[in-house]
Write a protein that holds these residues in place. Structure first.
Motif, PDB file in Angstrom:
ATOM      1  N   LEU A   8       0.828  -1.210   0.000  1.00  0.00           N
ATOM      2  CA  LEU A   8       0.000   0.000   0.000  1.00  0.00           C
ATOM      3  C   LEU A   8       0.860   1.257   0.000  1.00  0.00           C
ATOM      4  CD1 LEU A   8      -2.936  -0.865   2.437  1.00  0.00           C
ATOM      5  CD2 LEU A   8      -2.943  -0.817  -0.064  1.00  0.00           C
ATOM      6  N   LEU A   9       2.076   1.146   0.519  1.00  0.00           N
ATOM      7  CA  LEU A   9       2.986   2.284   0.545  1.00  0.00           C
ATOM      8  C   LEU A   9       3.866   2.259  -0.693  1.00  0.00           C
ATOM      9  CD1 LEU A   9       4.058   2.347   4.293  1.00  0.00           C
ATOM     10  CD2 LEU A   9       2.273   3.679   3.161  1.00  0.00           C
ATOM     11  N   ALA A  10       3.955   3.393  -1.375  1.00  0.00           N
ATOM     12  CA  ALA A  10       4.633   3.442  -2.670  1.00  0.00           C
ATOM     13  C   ALA A  10       6.150   3.440  -2.546  1.00  0.00           C
ATOM     14  CB  ALA A  10       4.174   4.671  -3.449  1.00  0.00           C
ATOM     15  N   TYR A  11       6.693   3.996  -1.442  1.00  0.00           N
ATOM     16  CA  TYR A  11       8.141   4.189  -1.371  1.00  0.00           C
ATOM     17  C   TYR A  11       8.802   3.563  -0.155  1.00  0.00           C
ATOM     18  CZ  TYR A  11       7.850   7.436  -5.274  1.00  0.00           C
ATOM     19  OH  TYR A  11       7.649   7.985  -6.509  1.00  0.00           O
ATOM     20  N   SER A  12       8.273   3.854   1.015  1.00  0.00           N
ATOM     21  CA  SER A  12       9.013   3.480   2.217  1.00  0.00           C
ATOM     22  C   SER A  12       8.079   3.332   3.407  1.00  0.00           C
ATOM     23  CB  SER A  12      10.063   4.554   2.532  1.00  0.00           C
ATOM     24  OG  SER A  12      10.643   4.367   3.795  1.00  0.00           O
ATOM     25  N   LEU A  13       8.440   2.415   4.298  1.00  0.00           N
ATOM     26  CA  LEU A  13       7.700   2.284   5.549  1.00  0.00           C
ATOM     27  C   LEU A  13       7.838   3.531   6.419  1.00  0.00           C
ATOM     28  CD1 LEU A  13       8.405  -1.442   6.527  1.00  0.00           C
ATOM     29  CD2 LEU A  13       6.201  -0.448   5.884  1.00  0.00           C
ATOM     30  N   TRP A  14       8.887   4.310   6.176  1.00  0.00           N
ATOM     31  CA  TRP A  14       9.051   5.567   6.914  1.00  0.00           C
ATOM     32  C   TRP A  14       7.890   6.524   6.658  1.00  0.00           C
ATOM     33  CZ3 TRP A  14      12.127   6.147  10.875  1.00  0.00           C
ATOM     34  CH2 TRP A  14      13.299   5.400  10.966  1.00  0.00           C
ATOM     35  N   ASP A  15       7.193   6.337   5.534  1.00  0.00           N
ATOM     36  CA  ASP A  15       6.059   7.212   5.226  1.00  0.00           C
ATOM     37  C   ASP A  15       4.885   6.994   6.166  1.00  0.00           C
ATOM     38  OD1 ASP A  15       7.231   8.652   3.162  1.00  0.00           O
ATOM     39  OD2 ASP A  15       6.640   7.210   1.626  1.00  0.00           O
ATOM     40  N   LEU A  16       4.943   5.935   6.968  1.00  0.00           N
ATOM     41  CA  LEU A  16       3.921   5.775   8.002  1.00  0.00           C
ATOM     42  C   LEU A  16       3.964   6.934   8.997  1.00  0.00           C
ATOM     43  CD1 LEU A  16       4.141   1.945   8.767  1.00  0.00           C
ATOM     44  CD2 LEU A  16       2.213   3.167   7.723  1.00  0.00           C
ATOM     45  N   ILE A  17       5.143   7.540   9.164  1.00  0.00           N
ATOM     46  CA  ILE A  17       5.267   8.663  10.104  1.00  0.00           C
ATOM     47  C   ILE A  17       4.411   9.846   9.657  1.00  0.00           C
ATOM     48  CG2 ILE A  17       6.851  10.356  11.110  1.00  0.00           C
ATOM     49  CD1 ILE A  17       9.003   8.184  11.063  1.00  0.00           C
ATOM     50  N   PRO A  18       4.600  10.397   8.438  1.00  0.00           N
ATOM     51  CA  PRO A  18       3.738  11.507   8.042  1.00  0.00           C
ATOM     52  C   PRO A  18       2.266  11.125   7.922  1.00  0.00           C
ATOM     53  CG  PRO A  18       5.134  10.803   6.215  1.00  0.00           C
ATOM     54  CD  PRO A  18       5.658  10.143   7.439  1.00  0.00           C
ATOM     55  N   ILE A  19       1.976   9.877   7.566  1.00  0.00           N
ATOM     56  CA  ILE A  19       0.577   9.441   7.469  1.00  0.00           C
ATOM     57  C   ILE A  19      -0.087   9.496   8.846  1.00  0.00           C
ATOM     58  CG2 ILE A  19      -0.914   7.458   7.025  1.00  0.00           C
ATOM     59  CD1 ILE A  19       1.119   6.671   4.797  1.00  0.00           C
ATOM     60  N   ASN A  69       6.309  12.756  -3.626  1.00  0.00           N
ATOM     61  CA  ASN A  69       6.321  11.291  -3.632  1.00  0.00           C
ATOM     62  C   ASN A  69       5.073  10.807  -2.902  1.00  0.00           C
ATOM     63  OD1 ASN A  69       9.108  10.530  -4.779  1.00  0.00           O
ATOM     64  ND2 ASN A  69       9.656  11.959  -3.154  1.00  0.00           N
ATOM     65  N   ALA A  70       3.989  10.682  -3.643  1.00  0.00           N
ATOM     66  CA  ALA A  70       2.717  10.298  -3.023  1.00  0.00           C
ATOM     67  C   ALA A  70       2.908   9.023  -2.202  1.00  0.00           C
ATOM     68  CB  ALA A  70       1.655  10.097  -4.092  1.00  0.00           C
ATOM     69  N   TYR A  71       2.350   9.016  -1.006  1.00  0.00           N
ATOM     70  CA  TYR A  71       2.648   7.964  -0.042  1.00  0.00           C
ATOM     71  C   TYR A  71       2.120   6.590  -0.440  1.00  0.00           C
ATOM     72  CZ  TYR A  71       3.684  11.964   2.989  1.00  0.00           C
ATOM     73  OH  TYR A  71       4.193  13.114   3.523  1.00  0.00           O
ATOM     74  N   PHE A  72       0.982   6.555  -1.129  1.00  0.00           N
ATOM     75  CA  PHE A  72       0.307   5.283  -1.357  1.00  0.00           C
ATOM     76  C   PHE A  72       0.456   4.800  -2.799  1.00  0.00           C
ATOM     77  CE2 PHE A  72      -1.957   7.492   2.055  1.00  0.00           C
ATOM     78  CZ  PHE A  72      -1.897   6.546   3.063  1.00  0.00           C
ATOM     79  N   THR A  73       0.354   3.501  -2.978  1.00  0.00           N
ATOM     80  CA  THR A  73       0.370   2.911  -4.310  1.00  0.00           C
ATOM     81  C   THR A  73      -0.982   3.063  -5.014  1.00  0.00           C
ATOM     82  OG1 THR A  73       2.074   1.327  -3.656  1.00  0.00           O
ATOM     83  CG2 THR A  73       0.819   0.811  -5.632  1.00  0.00           C
ATOM     84  N   PRO A  74      -2.109   2.708  -4.368  1.00  0.00           N
ATOM     85  CA  PRO A  74      -3.410   2.883  -5.027  1.00  0.00           C
ATOM     86  C   PRO A  74      -3.767   4.359  -5.187  1.00  0.00           C
ATOM     87  CG  PRO A  74      -3.546   1.296  -3.213  1.00  0.00           C
ATOM     88  CD  PRO A  74      -2.244   2.008  -3.070  1.00  0.00           C
ATOM     89  N   ALA A  75      -4.195   4.736  -6.368  1.00  0.00           N
ATOM     90  CA  ALA A  75      -4.519   6.140  -6.632  1.00  0.00           C
ATOM     91  C   ALA A  75      -5.645   6.639  -5.733  1.00  0.00           C
ATOM     92  CB  ALA A  75      -4.902   6.310  -8.102  1.00  0.00           C
ATOM     93  N   TRP A  76      -6.631   5.768  -5.442  1.00  0.00           N
ATOM     94  CA  TRP A  76      -7.762   6.209  -4.627  1.00  0.00           C
ATOM     95  C   TRP A  76      -7.332   6.555  -3.209  1.00  0.00           C
ATOM     96  CZ3 TRP A  76      -9.359   3.968  -0.122  1.00  0.00           C
ATOM     97  CH2 TRP A  76      -8.921   2.658   0.147  1.00  0.00           C
ATOM     98  N   MET A  77      -6.289   5.884  -2.707  1.00  0.00           N
ATOM     99  CA  MET A  77      -5.815   6.195  -1.360  1.00  0.00           C
ATOM    100  C   MET A  77      -5.112   7.549  -1.328  1.00  0.00           C
ATOM    101  SD  MET A  77      -4.542   2.533   0.221  1.00  0.00           S
ATOM    102  CE  MET A  77      -4.463   3.223   1.877  1.00  0.00           C
ATOM    103  N   ASN A  78      -4.396   7.871  -2.387  1.00  0.00           N
ATOM    104  CA  ASN A  78      -3.790   9.202  -2.469  1.00  0.00           C
ATOM    105  C   ASN A  78      -4.854  10.284  -2.598  1.00  0.00           C
ATOM    106  OD1 ASN A  78      -0.911   8.705  -2.282  1.00  0.00           O
ATOM    107  ND2 ASN A  78      -1.098   7.659  -4.267  1.00  0.00           N
ATOM    108  N   ARG A  79      -5.925  10.002  -3.344  1.00  0.00           N
ATOM    109  CA  ARG A  79      -7.039  10.946  -3.429  1.00  0.00           C
ATOM    110  C   ARG A  79      -7.639  11.180  -2.040  1.00  0.00           C
ATOM    111  NH1 ARG A  79      -6.945  13.868  -8.111  1.00  0.00           N
ATOM    112  NH2 ARG A  79      -7.653  12.729  -9.962  1.00  0.00           N
TER     113      ARG A  79
END
Length: 287
Positions: A8-19, A69-79
């Motif tokens: 579900l995360l496009a780049y890194s598990l570190w992106d869980l922090i800003p999420i 660098n949008a956090y998520f892989t699915p486009a709907w989650m980034n929306r």
């Protein structure tokens, strides 16, 4: 680039922090408005000031990294995440993405012969004789000067789906704050000037991210701050020269990138300030 195990995360598990921090920020806004009537002014005033600072923080960290660098892989989650940011911050994240991308196309460029800049956020746009704008004018007037109409019209032509989503974000944001006002209009009225202050603090931050940068030299487009605490809290936003040099680089990698190009930066005269960008007014900027 290989995707992490958690797809579900496009780049890194570190992106869980800003999420997680985005969700916490939204919860903070809800708490401050829904519990406003039960709070004393000894709590309201510092909380409102924190609310103002948190807006600049979110714009320049959570929102900023989502743009590049949008956090998520699915486009709907980034929306959905863009919608959350829009409601929390108080303006359309999708529209801001295009404004910010135009900022990177111009990199705080100087006005042309017609007084226009590619970068709508350029600190030189309202300056005189090739000089940057007055910092206080830029800080407190940028909110009223912004006119995203041209950028939105370009979005309508090139990406109509995004343009429609801008309308959704604006409509939901307006409905959200109208609902809060219906619940407790006193809270919304008191917090409104602090919302404006938060937008102004974001402009202040942007001003010192570029004051002393070189609009003609890519490696020196931005001004950096290597304050450890600032970069910890603001998710490496201090590495701003590095960011403008490589805007698609993930926020977790800019520190290592700085070490790679440090000598090249010194040779190019990249400006570094010892405090966070938001405190740049405390530093002498004389050459």
């Amino acid at each position: 680039m290989a995707r992490p195990a958690y797809r579900l995360l496009a780049y890194s598990l570190w992106d869980l922090i800003p999420i997680v921090m985005a969700l916490a920020h939204f919860a903070f806004v809800l708490w401050l408005t829904l519990d406003f009537h039960a709070l004393s002014w000894w709590v309201i005033i510092p909380s409102a000031l924190l609310y103002a600072v948190s807006l600049s923080w979110s714009i320049n960290s959570i929102s900023h990294n989502q743009i590049h660098n949008a956090y998520f892989t699915p486009a709907w989650m980034n929306r959905a995440f863009d919608l959350l940011l829009s409601v929390t911050i108080g303006f359309s994240q999708t529209l801001y993405r295009d404004i910010h991308n135009r900022h990177h196309r111009g990199n705080s460029d100087l006005p042309d012969a017609h007084g226009k800049t590619i970068d709508p956020l350029s600190i030189y746009l309202h300056g005189k004789d090739g000089q940057p704008d007055n910092p206080w004018a830029y800080t407190f007037l940028s909110f009223f000067r912004d006119d995203p109409k041209e950028i939105y019209q370009e979005m309508q032509r090139k990406r109509p789906d995004d343009a429609r989503w801008v309308k959704v974000e604006i409509a939901v944001t307006v409905a959200f704050y109208l609902a809060l006002a219906f619940f407790d209009w006193h809270a919304v009225l008191v917090l409104l000037p602090f919302w404006y202050l938060g937008q102004s603090l974001s402009s202040l931050n942007g001003y010192y991210e570029h004051l002393g940068g070189n609009p003609d030299l890519p490696i020196a487009w931005g001004v950096s701050s290597y304050s450890p605490l600032y970069n910890l809290i603001w998710m490496n936003n201090g590495y701003h020269a590095e960011h403008h040099y490589r805007p698609k680089m993930h926020w977790t990698k800019v520190k290592a990138f700085h070490r790679q190009i440090r000598e090249e930066q010194r040779a190019a005269g990249v400006k570094v300030i010892p405090v966070s960008h938001g405190l740049g007014f405390l530093v002498s900027h004389r050459r």
